[in-house]
Design a protein around this motif. Sequence first.
Motif, PDB file in Angstrom:
ATOM      1  N   SER A  52       0.841  -1.205   0.000  1.00 34.59           N
ATOM      2  CA  SER A  52       0.000   0.000   0.000  1.00 34.59           C
ATOM      3  C   SER A  52       0.870   1.247   0.000  1.00 34.59           C
ATOM      4  O   SER A  52       1.408   1.643   1.043  1.00 34.59           O
ATOM      5  N   LYS A  53       0.990   1.868  -1.140  1.00 36.13           N
ATOM      6  CA  LYS A  53       1.795   3.093  -1.248  1.00 36.13           C
ATOM      7  C   LYS A  53       1.175   4.220  -0.438  1.00 36.13           C
ATOM      8  O   LYS A  53       1.880   5.069   0.110  1.00 36.13           O
ATOM      9  N   SER A  54      -0.162   4.246  -0.347  1.00 38.21           N
ATOM     10  CA  SER A  54      -0.829   5.298   0.418  1.00 38.21           C
ATOM     11  C   SER A  54      -0.492   5.196   1.902  1.00 38.21           C
ATOM     12  O   SER A  54      -0.115   6.185   2.547  1.00 38.21           O
ATOM     13  N   PHE A  55      -0.620   3.990   2.470  1.00 40.46           N
ATOM     14  CA  PHE A  55      -0.305   3.803   3.882  1.00 40.46           C
ATOM     15  C   PHE A  55       1.184   3.978   4.136  1.00 40.46           C
ATOM     16  O   PHE A  55       1.593   4.497   5.176  1.00 40.46           O
ATOM     17  N   ARG A  60      -7.472  11.930   4.249  1.00 43.75           N
ATOM     18  CA  ARG A  60      -7.662  12.718   3.035  1.00 43.75           C
ATOM     19  C   ARG A  60      -7.392  11.886   1.781  1.00 43.75           C
ATOM     20  O   ARG A  60      -8.155  11.954   0.797  1.00 43.75           O
ATOM     21  N   ILE A  61      -6.326  11.120   1.797  1.00 44.21           N
ATOM     22  CA  ILE A  61      -5.948  10.330   0.621  1.00 44.21           C
ATOM     23  C   ILE A  61      -7.002   9.271   0.316  1.00 44.21           C
ATOM     24  O   ILE A  61      -7.426   9.107  -0.832  1.00 44.21           O
ATOM     25  N   TYR A  62      -7.440   8.571   1.349  1.00 42.84           N
ATOM     26  CA  TYR A  62      -8.411   7.496   1.124  1.00 42.84           C
ATOM     27  C   TYR A  62      -9.795   8.045   0.806  1.00 42.84           C
ATOM     28  O   TYR A  62     -10.510   7.499  -0.037  1.00 42.84           O
ATOM     29  N   SER A  63     -10.190   9.126   1.469  1.00 41.91           N
ATOM     30  CA  SER A  63     -11.487   9.713   1.183  1.00 41.91           C
ATOM     31  C   SER A  63     -11.568  10.162  -0.270  1.00 41.91           C
ATOM     32  O   SER A  63     -12.628  10.070  -0.902  1.00 41.91           O
ATOM     33  N   PRO A 118      -1.069  12.975  19.444  1.00 42.07           N
ATOM     34  CA  PRO A 118       0.102  13.849  19.309  1.00 42.07           C
ATOM     35  C   PRO A 118       0.207  14.371  17.877  1.00 42.07           C
ATOM     36  O   PRO A 118      -0.300  13.741  16.943  1.00 42.07           O
ATOM     37  N   PHE A 119       0.892  15.493  17.699  1.00 40.43           N
ATOM     38  CA  PHE A 119       0.892  16.172  16.402  1.00 40.43           C
ATOM     39  C   PHE A 119       1.279  15.252  15.243  1.00 40.43           C
ATOM     40  O   PHE A 119       0.575  15.206  14.222  1.00 40.43           O
ATOM     41  N   ARG A 120       2.380  14.526  15.352  1.00 41.41           N
ATOM     42  CA  ARG A 120       2.833  13.735  14.212  1.00 41.41           C
ATOM     43  C   ARG A 120       1.859  12.609  13.878  1.00 41.41           C
ATOM     44  O   ARG A 120       1.599  12.328  12.704  1.00 41.41           O
ATOM     45  N   SER A 121       1.298  11.983  14.895  1.00 44.84           N
ATOM     46  CA  SER A 121       0.286  10.953  14.649  1.00 44.84           C
ATOM     47  C   SER A 121      -0.968  11.573  14.041  1.00 44.84           C
ATOM     48  O   SER A 121      -1.585  11.002  13.135  1.00 44.84           O
ATOM     49  N   ARG A 122      -1.335  12.747  14.533  1.00 42.98           N
ATOM     50  CA  ARG A 122      -2.507  13.440  14.000  1.00 42.98           C
ATOM     51  C   ARG A 122      -2.298  13.782  12.520  1.00 42.98           C
ATOM     52  O   ARG A 122      -3.203  13.589  11.694  1.00 42.98           O
ATOM     53  N   TRP A 123      -1.119  14.267  12.199  1.00 40.81           N
ATOM     54  CA  TRP A 123      -0.793  14.604  10.813  1.00 40.81           C
ATOM     55  C   TRP A 123      -0.878  13.369   9.925  1.00 40.81           C
ATOM     56  O   TRP A 123      -1.456  13.395   8.833  1.00 40.81           O
ATOM     57  N   ALA A 124      -0.313  12.264  10.393  1.00 31.80           N
ATOM     58  CA  ALA A 124      -0.327  11.031   9.606  1.00 31.80           C
ATOM     59  C   ALA A 124      -1.752  10.534   9.369  1.00 31.80           C
ATOM     60  O   ALA A 124      -2.121  10.151   8.246  1.00 31.80           O
TER      61      ALA A 124
END
Length: 316
Positions: A19-22, A251-254, A239-245
């Motif tokens: 999975s390139k997206s994940f 967004r990508i999957y939606s 946490p910020f980095r997890s939230r960003w990921a």
Amino acid sequence: MRHRAALVEKARLSIEEGSKSFAAASMLFDKTTRERVWLLYAWCRRCDDIADNQDMGGELGDQSNAASRLKSIRVLTRRAFDGLPTADVAFDAFGLVAQECGITPEMADDVISGFALDAKEWRPRNEGDLLQYCFHVAGAVGVMMALVMGVDKDDTETLDRACDLGLAFQLANIARDLVEDDAAGRCYLPMEWLAEEDIEPGQHTKPHHRTELADMASKLVLLMDTHTKAARLGAARLPFRSRWAILSAARIYSEIGYEVRRLRETAWDGRVYTSKAAKLRHVAAAFFEAIANTPRGPDEMPRWTRSQLAEKARSA
């Protein structure tokens, strides 16, 4: 148990191929979380491949002996929880991440039960059945992913929202793969929906029903959108980095679901995917969304909750 670094490297290769997206979204996590995400993904990918007799999500193989393959998944997963060698890198990886993050056998059983539904050629009768299937194959994975990101196992609200994101991902998958699944003899559209559209069993992907198929795909995307918006409320607590990921992945999957809805009757002329440039745009947008951290939930929260779906699964 294999050396941790070796397991992490094998898991990294698995997610990059599967999975390139994940894989792209996972790079946004801190190092420890990123590695644990890879370890968990490797097990999910391997279980899926064993269940469907395929390689890295490719073409389905011979579907006979499904019960035997399912038994193999259960036995190897149990050995992994017991800390025993499995002779399979993905299951050894899962044993490691389960130990590090407090993933329970019951959580793994929730996921494996989804493969069991496919093995007996199960079909959803209504929307609740559809969401129950999505809970098994993706919502339950979202719960485990939350633990990997450090969410407390007693933080019910955040775990519920993690489940929502998994449900949303699976609904997008189903909408995109309606024709592909039909070719493999599978249909995840509720029988009630097909009856409402006056579609004969097994005929929903025929050319003369393409408009009705697009209508039902739009219903899937509407459900996806509701669960995605609910999931953003949970991401706000990370946490910020997890939230960003997580917001990047959302967004990508939606976008896959939204593109299926936009294309309507032509959505299945080719496989809908998100381009590399689009992924980068979504990651950038998610960065600012994560900084602002002011999510707006859906107008109405999802009808089906994690506890309801889990209870429905137990009773079934």
